[in-house]
Design a protein around this motif. Structure first.
Motif, short mmCIF file in Angstrom:
data_model
loop_
_atom_site.label_atom_id
_atom_site.label_comp_id
_atom_site.label_asym_id
_atom_site.label_seq_id
_atom_site.Cartn_x
_atom_site.Cartn_y
_atom_site.Cartn_z
N UNK A 146 -2.89 -8.13 -9.35
CA UNK A 146 -3.64 -8.05 -10.62
C UNK A 146 -3.65 -9.39 -11.36
N UNK A 206 6.84 -0.71 -11.55
CA UNK A 206 6.43 -1.88 -12.34
C UNK A 206 6.25 -1.50 -13.81
N UNK A 207 6.15 -0.22 -14.09
CA UNK A 207 5.95 0.23 -15.46
C UNK A 207 7.06 1.21 -15.84
N UNK A 238 -0.68 -3.60 -8.20
CA UNK A 238 0.54 -3.90 -8.95
C UNK A 238 1.63 -4.55 -8.10
N UNK A 239 1.35 -4.77 -6.83
CA UNK A 239 2.40 -5.33 -5.97
C UNK A 239 2.04 -6.75 -5.54
N UNK A 278 5.35 2.84 -1.20
CA UNK A 278 4.59 1.75 -1.80
C UNK A 278 4.16 2.10 -3.23
N UNK A 280 7.07 2.03 -5.65
CA UNK A 280 7.40 0.68 -6.11
C UNK A 280 6.38 0.18 -7.13
N UNK A 281 5.10 0.54 -6.89
CA UNK A 281 4.07 0.15 -7.86
C UNK A 281 4.35 0.82 -9.21
N UNK A 295 -3.04 -3.77 -3.03
CA UNK A 295 -2.32 -2.98 -4.02
C UNK A 295 -2.19 -3.78 -5.30
N UNK A 301 2.04 -3.84 4.27
CA UNK A 301 1.52 -2.49 4.42
C UNK A 301 0.43 -2.44 5.49
#
Lengths: 266, 265
Positions: A136, B21-22, A93-94, B14, B17-18, A91, A102
Protein backbone atom coordinates in the motif's frame (compact mmCIF):
# COMPACT_ATOMS: atom_id res chain seq x y z
CA UNK A 1 -0.14 -20.57 -27.84
CA UNK A 2 -3.61 -19.03 -28.31
CA UNK A 3 -6.23 -20.41 -30.69
CA UNK A 4 -9.56 -18.62 -30.78
CA UNK A 5 -12.23 -19.64 -33.24
CA UNK A 6 -15.58 -17.93 -33.58
CA UNK A 7 -15.30 -16.68 -30.02
CA UNK A 8 -18.35 -14.82 -28.71
CA UNK A 9 -19.70 -13.53 -25.44
CA UNK A 10 -23.08 -12.01 -24.82
CA UNK A 11 -24.41 -10.27 -21.74
CA UNK A 12 -28.01 -9.72 -20.81
CA UNK A 13 -28.44 -6.08 -19.93
CA UNK A 14 -31.93 -5.13 -18.75
CA UNK A 15 -33.57 -7.84 -20.79
CA UNK A 16 -31.77 -7.21 -24.07
CA UNK A 17 -28.83 -9.18 -25.36
CA UNK A 18 -25.54 -7.31 -25.80
CA UNK A 19 -22.78 -8.87 -27.89
CA UNK A 20 -19.56 -7.82 -26.14
CA UNK A 21 -17.51 -10.05 -28.43
CA UNK A 22 -18.74 -11.82 -31.55
CA UNK A 23 -17.19 -14.27 -33.97
CA UNK A 24 -13.62 -13.47 -33.01
CA UNK A 25 -10.98 -15.72 -34.52
CA UNK A 26 -7.22 -15.36 -34.24
CA UNK A 27 -4.17 -17.35 -33.30
CA UNK A 28 -0.99 -16.37 -31.52
CA UNK A 29 2.12 -18.49 -32.06
CA UNK A 30 4.70 -19.13 -29.36
CA UNK A 31 7.25 -16.33 -29.17
CA UNK A 32 5.04 -13.62 -30.65
CA UNK A 33 4.55 -10.16 -29.15
CA UNK A 34 1.00 -9.03 -29.90
CA UNK A 35 -0.68 -5.75 -29.08
CA UNK A 36 -4.44 -5.73 -28.74
CA UNK A 37 -6.02 -2.36 -29.53
CA UNK A 38 -9.55 -1.06 -29.62
CA UNK A 39 -11.66 1.85 -28.42
CA UNK A 40 -13.15 1.83 -24.93
CA UNK A 41 -15.91 -0.75 -24.70
CA UNK A 42 -14.80 -2.56 -27.84
CA UNK A 43 -14.52 -5.94 -26.14
CA UNK A 44 -10.79 -6.06 -25.36
CA UNK A 45 -11.17 -6.73 -21.66
CA UNK A 46 -13.92 -9.27 -22.28
CA UNK A 47 -11.55 -11.04 -24.68
CA UNK A 48 -8.71 -11.00 -22.14
CA UNK A 49 -11.07 -12.35 -19.48
CA UNK A 50 -12.06 -15.24 -21.72
CA UNK A 51 -8.41 -16.00 -22.55
CA UNK A 52 -7.51 -16.12 -18.85
CA UNK A 53 -10.45 -18.28 -17.80
CA UNK A 54 -12.26 -15.55 -15.86
CA UNK A 55 -15.27 -15.47 -18.18
CA UNK A 56 -16.79 -18.42 -19.99
CA UNK A 57 -17.37 -17.70 -23.70
CA UNK A 58 -20.97 -18.10 -24.89
CA UNK A 59 -19.89 -19.39 -28.29
CA UNK A 60 -16.76 -20.53 -30.07
CA UNK A 61 -13.72 -22.63 -29.36
CA UNK A 62 -10.73 -21.49 -27.36
CA UNK A 63 -7.40 -23.01 -26.41
CA UNK A 64 -4.76 -21.17 -24.43
CA UNK A 65 -1.39 -22.76 -23.65
CA UNK A 66 -2.95 -26.10 -24.54
CA UNK A 67 -5.98 -25.81 -22.26
CA UNK A 68 -9.65 -24.91 -22.54
CA UNK A 69 -9.66 -21.93 -20.13
CA UNK A 70 -13.15 -22.55 -18.76
CA UNK A 71 -12.73 -26.25 -18.10
CA UNK A 72 -9.13 -26.20 -16.89
CA UNK A 73 -8.90 -22.83 -15.14
CA UNK A 74 -6.36 -23.79 -12.49
CA UNK A 75 -4.18 -25.83 -14.86
CA UNK A 76 -4.13 -22.82 -17.19
CA UNK A 77 -3.29 -20.48 -14.32
CA UNK A 78 -0.01 -22.31 -13.79
CA UNK A 79 0.95 -21.81 -17.43
CA UNK A 80 0.15 -18.13 -17.84
CA UNK A 81 1.05 -14.90 -16.11
CA UNK A 82 -1.60 -12.18 -15.91
CA UNK A 83 -1.16 -8.50 -15.07
CA UNK A 84 -4.10 -6.13 -14.69
CA UNK A 85 -3.12 -2.47 -14.89
CA UNK A 86 -6.18 -1.50 -12.88
CA UNK A 87 -6.33 -4.29 -10.31
CA UNK A 88 -3.74 -5.56 -7.91
CA UNK A 89 -2.82 -9.18 -7.37
CA UNK A 90 -0.56 -8.25 -4.44
CA UNK A 91 -1.42 -8.27 -0.74
CA UNK A 92 -2.09 -4.65 0.14
CA UNK A 93 -0.99 -4.71 3.79
CA UNK A 94 2.01 -7.00 3.52
CA UNK A 95 5.56 -6.38 2.31
CA UNK A 96 6.04 -7.01 -1.41
CA UNK A 97 8.25 -10.03 -0.76
CA UNK A 98 5.46 -11.72 1.23
CA UNK A 99 3.23 -11.56 -1.85
CA UNK A 100 6.05 -13.16 -3.84
CA UNK A 101 6.44 -15.90 -1.25
CA UNK A 102 2.70 -16.56 -1.46
CA UNK A 103 2.92 -16.79 -5.25
CA UNK A 104 5.74 -19.30 -4.79
CA UNK A 105 3.55 -21.50 -2.58
CA UNK A 106 0.36 -21.13 -4.66
CA UNK A 107 2.18 -21.92 -7.90
CA UNK A 108 4.35 -24.60 -6.25
CA UNK A 109 7.69 -23.19 -7.38
CA UNK A 110 10.59 -24.90 -5.61
CA UNK A 111 12.77 -22.76 -3.37
CA UNK A 112 15.94 -22.83 -5.48
CA UNK A 113 14.24 -21.93 -8.75
CA UNK A 114 12.25 -19.25 -6.95
CA UNK A 115 15.36 -17.72 -5.40
CA UNK A 116 17.13 -17.57 -8.75
CA UNK A 117 14.10 -16.20 -10.56
CA UNK A 118 13.44 -13.57 -7.89
CA UNK A 119 17.07 -12.40 -8.01
CA UNK A 120 16.85 -12.00 -11.78
CA UNK A 121 13.56 -10.13 -11.61
CA UNK A 122 14.80 -7.92 -8.76
CA UNK A 123 17.76 -6.93 -10.84
CA UNK A 124 16.05 -6.16 -14.13
CA UNK A 125 12.97 -4.58 -12.56
CA UNK A 126 14.98 -2.84 -9.83
CA UNK A 127 12.83 -4.12 -6.96
CA UNK A 128 15.46 -4.72 -4.27
CA UNK A 129 15.08 -1.46 -2.36
CA UNK A 130 11.32 -1.81 -1.77
CA UNK A 131 10.95 -5.57 -1.31
CA UNK A 132 10.25 -5.06 2.37
CA UNK A 133 7.82 -2.18 1.92
CA UNK A 134 4.08 -2.88 2.36
CA UNK A 135 2.41 -2.77 -1.03
CA UNK A 136 0.00 0.00 0.00
CA UNK A 137 3.01 2.33 0.43
CA UNK A 138 4.49 1.72 -3.03
CA UNK A 139 4.22 4.23 -5.86
CA UNK A 140 2.20 3.10 -8.87
CA UNK A 141 5.38 2.58 -10.87
CA UNK A 142 6.94 0.45 -8.16
CA UNK A 143 3.74 -1.49 -7.68
CA UNK A 144 3.38 -2.21 -11.39
CA UNK A 145 6.93 -3.56 -11.49
CA UNK A 146 5.97 -5.71 -8.51
CA UNK A 147 2.83 -6.93 -10.33
CA UNK A 148 4.87 -7.88 -13.39
CA UNK A 149 7.39 -9.74 -11.24
CA UNK A 150 4.61 -11.59 -9.38
CA UNK A 151 3.12 -12.69 -12.70
CA UNK A 152 6.45 -14.12 -13.86
CA UNK A 153 7.80 -15.91 -10.78
CA UNK A 154 6.47 -19.24 -12.03
CA UNK A 155 8.10 -18.61 -15.42
CA UNK A 156 4.97 -18.90 -17.59
CA UNK A 157 5.43 -19.32 -21.36
CA UNK A 158 2.59 -16.83 -21.94
CA UNK A 159 2.18 -13.40 -20.35
CA UNK A 160 -1.09 -11.50 -20.73
CA UNK A 161 -1.22 -7.86 -19.68
CA UNK A 162 -4.33 -5.67 -19.57
CA UNK A 163 -3.24 -2.03 -19.86
CA UNK A 164 0.04 -2.47 -17.97
CA UNK A 165 1.32 1.06 -18.61
CA UNK A 166 -1.84 2.92 -17.61
CA UNK A 167 -1.08 5.88 -15.35
CA UNK A 168 2.67 5.34 -15.36
CA UNK A 169 5.12 8.23 -15.81
CA UNK A 170 7.49 8.30 -18.78
CA UNK A 171 10.39 6.72 -16.94
CA UNK A 172 8.36 3.91 -15.33
CA UNK A 173 6.66 3.26 -18.64
CA UNK A 174 10.02 2.97 -20.41
CA UNK A 175 11.22 0.62 -17.67
CA UNK A 176 8.24 -1.71 -18.03
CA UNK A 177 8.49 -1.61 -21.85
CA UNK A 178 12.20 -2.38 -21.91
CA UNK A 179 11.61 -5.26 -19.56
CA UNK A 180 8.77 -6.76 -21.62
CA UNK A 181 10.78 -6.40 -24.83
CA UNK A 182 13.74 -8.20 -23.32
CA UNK A 183 11.53 -10.89 -21.79
CA UNK A 184 10.11 -11.66 -25.22
CA UNK A 185 13.43 -11.47 -27.06
CA UNK A 186 15.64 -13.30 -24.58
CA UNK A 187 13.37 -15.78 -22.83
CA UNK A 188 11.02 -16.28 -25.74
CA UNK A 189 7.98 -15.59 -23.56
CA UNK A 190 4.87 -15.00 -25.66
CA UNK A 191 3.33 -11.65 -24.75
CA UNK A 192 -0.18 -10.34 -25.41
CA UNK A 193 -1.00 -6.88 -24.13
CA UNK A 194 -3.92 -4.50 -24.41
CA UNK A 195 -3.24 -0.82 -24.33
CA UNK A 196 -4.42 2.64 -25.31
CA UNK A 197 -0.84 3.84 -25.46
CA UNK A 198 0.33 3.55 -29.03
CA UNK A 199 3.88 4.10 -27.84
CA UNK A 200 3.64 0.60 -26.32
CA UNK A 201 2.59 -0.74 -29.69
CA UNK A 202 5.27 1.04 -31.73
CA UNK A 203 8.05 0.10 -29.37
CA UNK A 204 7.07 -3.48 -28.68
CA UNK A 205 4.51 -5.14 -30.87
CA UNK A 206 5.42 -6.77 -34.11
CA UNK A 207 1.79 -7.61 -34.60
CA UNK A 208 -1.38 -5.68 -33.86
CA UNK A 209 -4.87 -7.06 -33.36
CA UNK A 210 -7.60 -4.44 -33.38
CA UNK A 211 -10.97 -5.22 -31.85
CA UNK A 212 -13.96 -2.99 -32.48
CA UNK A 213 -17.63 -3.59 -31.75
CA UNK A 214 -16.53 -6.97 -30.42
CA UNK A 215 -15.17 -8.06 -33.81
CA UNK A 216 -11.74 -8.38 -35.28
CA UNK A 217 -11.23 -5.16 -37.26
CA UNK A 218 -7.57 -5.57 -38.14
CA UNK A 219 -4.84 -8.14 -37.75
CA UNK A 220 -1.38 -7.41 -39.10
CA UNK A 221 1.93 -5.63 -38.57
CA UNK A 222 2.34 -2.05 -37.43
CA UNK A 223 3.58 -1.14 -40.94
CA UNK A 224 0.47 -2.63 -42.50
CA UNK A 225 -1.67 -0.75 -40.01
CA UNK A 226 -0.04 2.52 -41.01
CA UNK A 227 -0.41 1.71 -44.71
CA UNK A 228 -4.19 1.56 -44.33
CA UNK A 229 -4.25 5.34 -44.41
CA UNK A 230 -2.76 7.04 -47.47
CA UNK A 231 0.17 9.40 -47.01
CA UNK A 232 2.79 9.82 -44.33
CA UNK A 233 0.80 9.20 -41.17
CA UNK A 234 1.63 8.35 -37.62
CA UNK A 235 0.23 5.22 -36.07
CA UNK A 236 -2.08 7.45 -34.00
CA UNK A 237 -3.67 8.78 -37.17
CA UNK A 238 -4.13 5.33 -38.62
CA UNK A 239 -5.75 3.98 -35.47
CA UNK A 240 -7.93 7.07 -35.01
CA UNK A 241 -9.13 6.66 -38.59
CA UNK A 242 -10.00 3.03 -37.96
CA UNK A 243 -11.87 3.80 -34.72
CA UNK A 244 -13.81 6.67 -36.32
CA UNK A 245 -14.74 4.79 -39.47
CA UNK A 246 -16.79 2.38 -37.42
CA UNK A 247 -18.82 5.04 -35.60
CA UNK A 248 -22.31 6.09 -36.64
CA UNK A 249 -22.24 9.12 -38.93
CA UNK A 250 -22.78 12.21 -36.73
CA UNK A 251 -24.49 14.06 -39.62
CA UNK A 252 -27.44 11.73 -39.80
CA UNK A 253 -30.16 12.50 -37.30
CA UNK A 254 -30.97 8.97 -36.38
CA UNK A 255 -27.97 6.81 -35.75
CA UNK A 256 -27.74 4.06 -38.32
CA UNK A 257 -27.86 0.52 -37.11
CA UNK A 258 -24.31 -0.33 -36.11
CA UNK A 259 -22.42 -0.78 -39.38
CA UNK A 260 -19.93 -3.54 -39.84
CA UNK A 261 -16.47 -2.22 -39.09
CA UNK A 262 -13.97 -2.51 -41.94
CA UNK A 263 -12.50 -5.93 -41.64
CA UNK A 264 -8.96 -6.11 -42.90
CA UNK A 265 -6.97 -9.22 -42.37
CA UNK A 266 -3.38 -9.09 -43.43
CA UNK B 1 -7.80 -32.59 -0.77
CA UNK B 2 -4.57 -31.99 1.13
CA UNK B 3 -3.52 -29.42 -1.51
CA UNK B 4 -6.80 -27.57 -0.98
CA UNK B 5 -6.28 -27.64 2.78
CA UNK B 6 -2.71 -26.37 2.42
CA UNK B 7 -3.85 -23.51 0.24
CA UNK B 8 -6.57 -22.64 2.73
CA UNK B 9 -4.19 -22.64 5.70
CA UNK B 10 -1.66 -20.62 3.73
CA UNK B 11 -4.20 -17.95 2.79
CA UNK B 12 -5.65 -17.82 6.30
CA UNK B 13 -2.20 -17.32 7.74
CA UNK B 14 -1.47 -14.56 5.22
CA UNK B 15 -4.70 -12.72 6.02
CA UNK B 16 -4.10 -13.12 9.74
CA UNK B 17 -0.74 -11.42 9.36
CA UNK B 18 -2.39 -8.70 7.28
CA UNK B 19 -5.00 -8.24 10.05
CA UNK B 20 -2.18 -8.01 12.60
CA UNK B 21 -1.12 -4.79 10.87
CA UNK B 22 -4.12 -3.15 12.53
CA UNK B 23 -3.93 -4.30 16.18
CA UNK B 24 -6.39 -1.74 17.59
CA UNK B 25 -9.04 -2.75 15.10
CA UNK B 26 -8.42 -6.39 15.98
CA UNK B 27 -8.79 -5.74 19.73
CA UNK B 28 -12.02 -3.76 19.24
CA UNK B 29 -13.58 -6.43 17.04
CA UNK B 30 -12.58 -9.17 19.47
CA UNK B 31 -14.21 -7.21 22.30
CA UNK B 32 -17.35 -6.68 20.19
CA UNK B 33 -17.60 -10.38 19.51
CA UNK B 34 -17.44 -11.25 23.22
CA UNK B 35 -20.07 -8.65 24.10
CA UNK B 36 -22.60 -9.68 21.42
CA UNK B 37 -22.01 -13.35 22.14
CA UNK B 38 -22.51 -12.68 25.85
CA UNK B 39 -25.86 -11.03 25.08
CA UNK B 40 -27.14 -14.22 23.46
CA UNK B 41 -26.38 -16.11 26.64
CA UNK B 42 -27.84 -13.33 28.80
CA UNK B 43 -31.15 -13.68 26.91
CA UNK B 44 -31.38 -17.36 27.87
CA UNK B 45 -30.53 -16.51 31.45
CA UNK B 46 -33.25 -13.82 31.55
CA UNK B 47 -35.81 -16.28 30.15
CA UNK B 48 -34.99 -18.88 32.79
CA UNK B 49 -35.07 -16.43 35.66
CA UNK B 50 -38.78 -16.05 34.81
CA UNK B 51 -39.66 -19.63 33.97
CA UNK B 52 -38.28 -23.10 34.59
CA UNK B 53 -38.79 -24.59 31.14
CA UNK B 54 -38.63 -23.32 27.56
CA UNK B 55 -40.69 -25.22 25.01
CA UNK B 56 -40.66 -28.11 27.47
CA UNK B 57 -36.89 -28.10 27.97
CA UNK B 58 -34.89 -27.29 31.09
CA UNK B 59 -32.11 -24.72 31.27
CA UNK B 60 -29.40 -27.39 30.99
CA UNK B 61 -31.07 -28.94 27.96
CA UNK B 62 -31.46 -25.56 26.30
CA UNK B 63 -27.78 -24.85 26.97
CA UNK B 64 -26.92 -28.13 25.33
CA UNK B 65 -29.05 -27.37 22.24
CA UNK B 66 -27.81 -23.81 22.10
CA UNK B 67 -24.20 -24.86 22.62
CA UNK B 68 -24.11 -27.45 19.84
CA UNK B 69 -25.81 -25.21 17.27
CA UNK B 70 -23.71 -22.22 18.28
CA UNK B 71 -20.52 -24.24 18.08
CA UNK B 72 -21.39 -25.45 14.56
CA UNK B 73 -22.31 -21.96 13.49
CA UNK B 74 -19.26 -20.20 14.94
CA UNK B 75 -16.82 -22.74 13.50
CA UNK B 76 -18.49 -22.49 10.07
CA UNK B 77 -18.53 -18.69 10.35
CA UNK B 78 -14.86 -18.56 11.34
CA UNK B 79 -13.73 -20.88 8.56
CA UNK B 80 -16.13 -20.12 5.70
CA UNK B 81 -18.39 -17.22 6.67
CA UNK B 82 -16.57 -14.80 4.38
CA UNK B 83 -18.10 -16.58 1.41
CA UNK B 84 -21.04 -14.18 1.86
CA UNK B 85 -18.73 -11.36 0.73
CA UNK B 86 -18.61 -12.72 -2.80
CA UNK B 87 -21.01 -10.06 -4.07
CA UNK B 88 -18.53 -7.42 -2.95
CA UNK B 89 -15.70 -9.25 -4.70
CA UNK B 90 -17.75 -9.33 -7.87
CA UNK B 91 -18.50 -5.61 -7.71
CA UNK B 92 -14.94 -4.60 -6.81
CA UNK B 93 -13.38 -6.84 -9.45
CA UNK B 94 -11.27 -8.72 -6.92
CA UNK B 95 -12.92 -11.95 -8.02
CA UNK B 96 -11.11 -11.64 -11.36
CA UNK B 97 -7.80 -11.67 -9.52
CA UNK B 98 -8.80 -14.81 -7.61
CA UNK B 99 -9.83 -16.53 -10.83
CA UNK B 100 -6.35 -16.19 -12.33
CA UNK B 101 -4.72 -17.99 -9.39
CA UNK B 102 -4.23 -21.76 -9.49
CA UNK B 103 -6.41 -22.34 -6.44
CA UNK B 104 -10.03 -23.15 -5.69
CA UNK B 105 -12.22 -20.06 -5.85
CA UNK B 106 -14.26 -21.21 -2.84
CA UNK B 107 -11.12 -21.59 -0.73
CA UNK B 108 -9.85 -18.18 -1.77
CA UNK B 109 -13.14 -16.41 -1.06
CA UNK B 110 -13.55 -18.25 2.27
CA UNK B 111 -10.04 -17.34 3.40
CA UNK B 112 -10.19 -13.78 2.12
CA UNK B 113 -9.98 -11.31 5.02
CA UNK B 114 -10.01 -14.20 7.47
CA UNK B 115 -11.18 -12.80 10.80
CA UNK B 116 -9.17 -14.38 13.64
CA UNK B 117 -11.21 -12.50 16.26
CA UNK B 118 -14.10 -14.86 15.51
CA UNK B 119 -12.20 -17.54 17.45
CA UNK B 120 -13.60 -15.82 20.57
CA UNK B 121 -17.13 -16.92 19.73
CA UNK B 122 -16.06 -20.51 19.10
CA UNK B 123 -14.61 -20.61 22.60
CA UNK B 124 -17.78 -19.08 23.99
CA UNK B 125 -19.93 -21.68 22.24
CA UNK B 126 -17.71 -24.50 23.46
CA UNK B 127 -18.03 -23.15 27.01
CA UNK B 128 -21.85 -23.07 26.86
CA UNK B 129 -21.91 -26.62 25.52
CA UNK B 130 -19.49 -27.85 28.19
CA UNK B 131 -21.52 -26.31 31.03
CA UNK B 132 -24.76 -27.75 29.64
CA UNK B 133 -23.22 -31.19 29.22
CA UNK B 134 -21.63 -31.17 32.68
CA UNK B 135 -25.02 -30.56 34.32
CA UNK B 136 -26.89 -33.07 32.16
CA UNK B 137 -26.79 -36.78 32.61
CA UNK B 138 -26.28 -37.94 29.04
CA UNK B 139 -26.03 -41.75 28.85
CA UNK B 140 -22.56 -42.79 27.67
CA UNK B 141 -24.07 -44.75 24.80
CA UNK B 142 -25.47 -41.56 23.27
CA UNK B 143 -22.50 -39.19 23.49
CA UNK B 144 -21.15 -40.33 20.11
CA UNK B 145 -23.90 -38.30 18.50
CA UNK B 146 -22.50 -35.01 19.85
CA UNK B 147 -19.41 -34.72 17.59
CA UNK B 148 -21.48 -36.11 14.67
CA UNK B 149 -24.11 -33.40 15.07
CA UNK B 150 -21.56 -30.60 15.50
CA UNK B 151 -19.69 -31.61 12.34
CA UNK B 152 -22.95 -32.05 10.39
CA UNK B 153 -24.00 -28.61 11.59
CA UNK B 154 -20.73 -27.08 10.38
CA UNK B 155 -21.27 -28.64 6.96
CA UNK B 156 -24.92 -27.48 6.80
CA UNK B 157 -24.09 -23.86 7.70
CA UNK B 158 -21.13 -23.83 5.28
CA UNK B 159 -23.34 -25.20 2.51
CA UNK B 160 -25.95 -22.52 3.19
CA UNK B 161 -23.24 -19.86 2.86
CA UNK B 162 -22.05 -21.40 -0.39
CA UNK B 163 -25.64 -21.50 -1.71
CA UNK B 164 -26.07 -17.85 -0.80
CA UNK B 165 -22.74 -17.10 -2.48
CA UNK B 166 -23.80 -18.91 -5.64
CA UNK B 167 -26.98 -16.84 -5.80
CA UNK B 168 -24.85 -13.69 -5.68
CA UNK B 169 -23.31 -14.60 -9.04
CA UNK B 170 -26.73 -13.83 -10.46
CA UNK B 171 -27.88 -11.15 -8.02
CA UNK B 172 -24.86 -9.34 -6.61
CA UNK B 173 -27.11 -7.45 -4.21
CA UNK B 174 -28.32 -10.55 -2.44
CA UNK B 175 -25.95 -11.27 0.45
CA UNK B 176 -28.89 -10.74 2.83
CA UNK B 177 -30.59 -13.76 1.36
CA UNK B 178 -27.76 -15.99 2.48
CA UNK B 179 -27.50 -14.20 5.80
CA UNK B 180 -31.18 -14.76 6.52
CA UNK B 181 -30.50 -18.49 6.27
CA UNK B 182 -27.19 -18.58 8.14
CA UNK B 183 -27.36 -15.88 10.78
CA UNK B 184 -31.13 -16.36 10.92
CA UNK B 185 -30.60 -20.09 11.19
CA UNK B 186 -28.10 -19.60 13.99
CA UNK B 187 -30.63 -17.57 15.97
CA UNK B 188 -33.43 -20.02 15.23
CA UNK B 189 -31.45 -23.04 16.41
CA UNK B 190 -30.49 -21.35 19.69
CA UNK B 191 -33.82 -22.38 21.14
CA UNK B 192 -35.64 -25.72 21.14
CA UNK B 193 -37.66 -25.84 17.92
CA UNK B 194 -40.71 -26.73 20.05
CA UNK B 195 -41.10 -23.01 20.86
CA UNK B 196 -41.88 -22.30 17.19
CA UNK B 197 -44.96 -23.04 15.10
CA UNK B 198 -45.31 -26.50 13.55
CA UNK B 199 -45.07 -25.18 9.99
CA UNK B 200 -41.74 -23.53 10.67
CA UNK B 201 -40.40 -26.75 12.17
CA UNK B 202 -41.58 -28.74 9.13
CA UNK B 203 -39.91 -26.11 6.88
CA UNK B 204 -36.56 -26.27 8.63
CA UNK B 205 -36.73 -30.06 8.62
CA UNK B 206 -37.61 -30.77 5.01
CA UNK B 207 -36.73 -27.58 3.08
CA UNK B 208 -33.79 -25.80 4.72
CA UNK B 209 -32.35 -28.57 6.88
CA UNK B 210 -31.65 -26.48 9.97
CA UNK B 211 -33.47 -28.98 12.21
CA UNK B 212 -30.61 -31.39 11.58
CA UNK B 213 -28.05 -29.00 13.05
CA UNK B 214 -29.09 -29.64 16.64
CA UNK B 215 -32.81 -30.36 17.03
CA UNK B 216 -33.26 -33.88 15.67
CA UNK B 217 -29.90 -35.32 16.85
CA UNK B 218 -30.33 -33.34 20.11
CA UNK B 219 -33.63 -35.14 20.81
CA UNK B 220 -31.70 -38.40 20.53
CA UNK B 221 -28.93 -37.28 22.89
CA UNK B 222 -31.47 -35.97 25.41
CA UNK B 223 -33.72 -39.02 24.99
CA UNK B 224 -36.79 -36.88 24.32
CA UNK B 225 -39.85 -37.70 22.21
CA UNK B 226 -40.42 -35.49 19.18
CA UNK B 227 -43.19 -32.97 20.08
CA UNK B 228 -44.36 -33.16 16.46
CA UNK B 229 -44.18 -36.93 16.35
CA UNK B 230 -41.92 -36.98 13.29
CA UNK B 231 -40.26 -40.33 12.47
CA UNK B 232 -37.61 -41.50 14.94
CA UNK B 233 -35.14 -42.20 12.15
CA UNK B 234 -34.78 -38.46 11.43
CA UNK B 235 -32.60 -38.22 14.52
CA UNK B 236 -29.86 -40.12 12.75
CA UNK B 237 -30.07 -38.37 9.42
CA UNK B 238 -27.97 -35.27 10.17
CA UNK B 239 -24.92 -36.51 8.19
CA UNK B 240 -27.18 -37.37 5.24
CA UNK B 241 -28.86 -33.96 5.41
CA UNK B 242 -25.43 -32.32 5.55
CA UNK B 243 -24.24 -34.30 2.55
CA UNK B 244 -27.30 -33.46 0.44
CA UNK B 245 -27.06 -29.76 1.30
CA UNK B 246 -23.34 -29.73 0.52
CA UNK B 247 -23.90 -31.41 -2.85
CA UNK B 248 -26.63 -28.93 -3.76
CA UNK B 249 -24.33 -26.08 -2.72
CA UNK B 250 -21.40 -27.44 -4.76
CA UNK B 251 -23.56 -27.72 -7.89
CA UNK B 252 -24.99 -24.23 -7.41
CA UNK B 253 -21.50 -22.83 -6.85
CA UNK B 254 -20.19 -24.32 -10.10
CA UNK B 255 -23.21 -23.07 -12.01
CA UNK B 256 -22.64 -19.64 -10.45
CA UNK B 257 -19.02 -19.44 -11.65
CA UNK B 258 -20.19 -20.38 -15.14
CA UNK B 259 -22.58 -17.46 -15.11
CA UNK B 260 -20.04 -15.01 -13.74
CA UNK B 261 -20.15 -11.77 -15.73
CA UNK B 262 -17.23 -9.83 -14.28
CA UNK B 263 -17.30 -6.02 -14.13
CA UNK B 264 -15.65 -3.01 -15.76
CA UNK B 265 -12.38 -3.10 -17.64
Amino acid sequence: MIEAEGLGRTFKVRGSLVHAVRDLSFTVEAGEFVGCLGPNGAGKSTTIKMLTGILAPTTGRLRVAGFDPTRRRTALARRIGVVFGQRTTLWWDLPLKDSFELVRLLYKVDRVTFRRRLDELCEVLDLSHFLRTPVRQLSLGQRMRGEVAAALLHDPPLLILDEPTIGLDVVSKAGVRDFLGALNAERGTTVLLTTHDLGDVERLCRRVVLIDHGRLAFDGTVTQLRALVPGEVTIEDAVARLYLSSRPDPRTRHPRPAPDPPSVTA
Amino acid sequence: MSAVLRTYVLLVWTWTRAAAQYPVSFALMAAGVVVTGGLDIAVIWVIFSNTTTLGGFTLDEVMFLHGTAFLSFTVADLLFGNVDRIGRHIKAGTLDVMLIRPASLFVQVAADRFAPHRVGRVIQAAAVLSVGLARLDVPAGRTWMIPVMVVSGIVIFTALWALGGAVQFLLTEAPELANSLTYGGATLTQYPLSVYGDRLVIGVTFVVPLAFVNWQPGLYVLGRPDPLGLPYVLRFLSPAAALVTALAAALAWRAGIRRYRSTGS
